[in-house]
Write a protein that holds these residues in place. Sequence first.
Motif, mmCIF file in Angstrom:
data_model
loop_
_atom_site.group_PDB
_atom_site.id
_atom_site.type_symbol
_atom_site.label_atom_id
_atom_site.label_comp_id
_atom_site.label_asym_id
_atom_site.label_seq_id
_atom_site.Cartn_x
_atom_site.Cartn_y
_atom_site.Cartn_z
ATOM 1 N N VAL A 1 -8.166 7.105 2.811
ATOM 2 C CA VAL A 1 -7.487 8.378 3.056
ATOM 3 C C VAL A 1 -6.418 8.236 4.140
ATOM 4 C CG1 VAL A 1 -9.495 9.711 2.341
ATOM 5 C CG2 VAL A 1 -9.194 9.163 4.747
ATOM 6 N N MET A 2 -6.555 7.215 5.015
ATOM 7 C CA MET A 2 -5.517 6.960 6.009
ATOM 8 C C MET A 2 -4.321 6.229 5.422
ATOM 9 S SD MET A 2 -7.860 5.814 9.284
ATOM 10 C CE MET A 2 -6.446 5.181 10.201
ATOM 11 N N ASN A 3 -4.469 5.794 4.143
ATOM 12 C CA ASN A 3 -3.375 5.100 3.467
ATOM 13 C C ASN A 3 -3.026 3.796 4.179
ATOM 14 O OD1 ASN A 3 -1.615 4.836 1.362
ATOM 15 N ND2 ASN A 3 -0.015 6.143 2.227
ATOM 16 N N ASN A 4 -4.061 3.074 4.641
ATOM 17 C CA ASN A 4 -3.824 1.835 5.384
ATOM 18 C C ASN A 4 -3.304 0.710 4.519
ATOM 19 O OD1 ASN A 4 -4.526 2.791 7.819
ATOM 20 N ND2 ASN A 4 -6.611 2.006 7.830
ATOM 21 N N ASP A 5 -3.873 0.543 3.339
ATOM 22 C CA ASP A 5 -3.551 -0.606 2.509
ATOM 23 C C ASP A 5 -2.889 -0.181 1.205
ATOM 24 O OD1 ASP A 5 -4.885 -2.432 4.321
ATOM 25 O OD2 ASP A 5 -6.728 -1.509 3.624
ATOM 26 N N ALA A 6 -2.030 0.817 1.297
ATOM 27 C CA ALA A 6 -1.415 1.375 0.100
ATOM 28 C C ALA A 6 -0.518 0.374 -0.603
ATOM 29 C CB ALA A 6 -0.602 2.620 0.466
ATOM 30 N N ASP A 7 -0.549 0.383 -1.923
ATOM 31 C CA ASP A 7 0.316 -0.442 -2.745
ATOM 32 C C ASP A 7 1.551 0.383 -3.093
ATOM 33 O OD1 ASP A 7 -0.016 -2.122 -5.988
ATOM 34 O OD2 ASP A 7 1.582 -2.097 -4.488
ATOM 35 N N SER A 8 2.664 0.070 -2.452
ATOM 36 C CA SER A 8 3.871 0.883 -2.616
ATOM 37 C C SER A 8 4.415 0.834 -4.037
ATOM 38 C CB SER A 8 4.953 0.404 -1.631
ATOM 39 O OG SER A 8 5.262 -0.975 -1.853
ATOM 40 N N SER B 1 -3.615 16.064 6.850
ATOM 41 C CA SER B 1 -2.539 16.250 7.827
ATOM 42 C C SER B 1 -1.164 16.008 7.203
ATOM 43 C CB SER B 1 -2.738 15.292 9.005
ATOM 44 O OG SER B 1 -1.619 15.337 9.863
ATOM 45 N N PRO B 2 -0.213 16.918 7.384
ATOM 46 C CA PRO B 2 1.152 16.698 6.887
ATOM 47 C C PRO B 2 1.845 15.530 7.593
ATOM 48 C CG PRO B 2 0.770 19.032 7.331
ATOM 49 C CD PRO B 2 -0.376 18.281 7.945
ATOM 50 N N PHE C 1 -0.456 25.180 3.853
ATOM 51 C CA PHE C 1 -1.838 25.152 3.375
ATOM 52 C C PHE C 1 -2.508 23.833 3.727
ATOM 53 C CE2 PHE C 1 -4.899 24.090 -0.025
ATOM 54 C CZ PHE C 1 -5.833 25.086 0.230
ATOM 55 N N GLN C 2 -1.782 22.750 3.534
ATOM 56 C CA GLN C 2 -2.308 21.424 3.873
ATOM 57 C C GLN C 2 -2.612 21.339 5.363
ATOM 58 O OE1 GLN C 2 0.188 18.289 2.378
ATOM 59 N NE2 GLN C 2 -0.945 16.680 3.465
ATOM 60 N N GLY C 3 -1.731 21.905 6.170
ATOM 61 C CA GLY C 3 -1.948 21.904 7.620
ATOM 62 C C GLY C 3 -3.177 22.695 8.009
ATOM 63 N N ARG C 4 -3.417 23.831 7.327
ATOM 64 C CA ARG C 4 -4.600 24.646 7.626
ATOM 65 C C ARG C 4 -5.890 23.871 7.329
ATOM 66 N NH1 ARG C 4 -1.442 28.836 5.088
ATOM 67 N NH2 ARG C 4 -0.749 30.386 6.605
#
Length: 313
Positions: free
Chosen positions: A181-188, A237-238, A271-274
């Motif tokens: 969920v932190m997008n640490n190892d994302a494959d671009s 988190s945005p 909404f995402q921020g809330r």
Amino acid sequence: MRVKCEQCNRTSRELWITQTILLNQLGLMYSGNRRDLELAELVQAVPVTLARRKRLLSDTLPRARISALQLTLGQEWQLSIHDEERRRAGFAIWLIDFGWKYSYGLNHVMTADELQNCLPQSDECWGASTAQQWAQIMEARDFSTVPSLPRTIAKKNWIWAWSQTGTLGKQTILHYLTSIVMNNDADSSSPGCWSEQRLAAAATLKSLLGEGLDEGHKKAAVLHRMLICSGLMIHYSPTLRIKSVCLRVIYRRMDDTSWKLLSSQWAKSPFQGRLAVLWRNRGFFTLMLEAGWLSGPYMELSYSVASRRLETL
């Protein structure tokens, strides 16, 4: 310790040396002293190297192999304890190495694929005081089916794996899902696929909140709730690199331009921020309950109603 290792090189390969180095690095990382943190960073790869050299990350002594040796109950118990001690050391090294990314936003050395050993056994089994007690626990539960982290990732059977492992294994599962969920190892090259992985990881974290988190050690349960809440806060988190922003705020590196950029990011996704604020508040609520600052069923009920209301805004 250094003198002892210099006098006998064999000592450097002993498990207790690895455990000592691991505890030393853990103390340096979280001492609150910046110089200690820099010292820990210099030797970050040392425990990882030792784990790879001593094969702490692989299943070198499967349960079936131990049973086939036809040992006495006491001998089988002692051998199983030694194997579990090796396994737990390997997982502890992976968790501390991941801590560089999770706590400080720095690079980690290990990957999840390296944890080929099965997840650690339950704390009840590990804490057995006698061979007879250990045997009774082993008969009641089939620990030969405890999966490894890569197998769990491939089969996506997180709930079942959660029920089969102890506190250390549960923490490993939560840290891995948090890394997604932190997008640490994302494959671009495949952002769509990665978005699906993040959504699936977030859904799994939510489902784990109802999977007996209060069973076992109370402090571990609080830690697990905090890890889930912080992971979901980061997910919603945005701000993509929210921890980097937090560190800049702490060290007073945020100028007016940075604050305006941050404000605009949150304004575009209200909404995402809330939802991010909701999970952040749930984390604080967990800590306040643990500290005894909040008590009584009315407080929990009011918080539950407020949470549902915030989710519908």
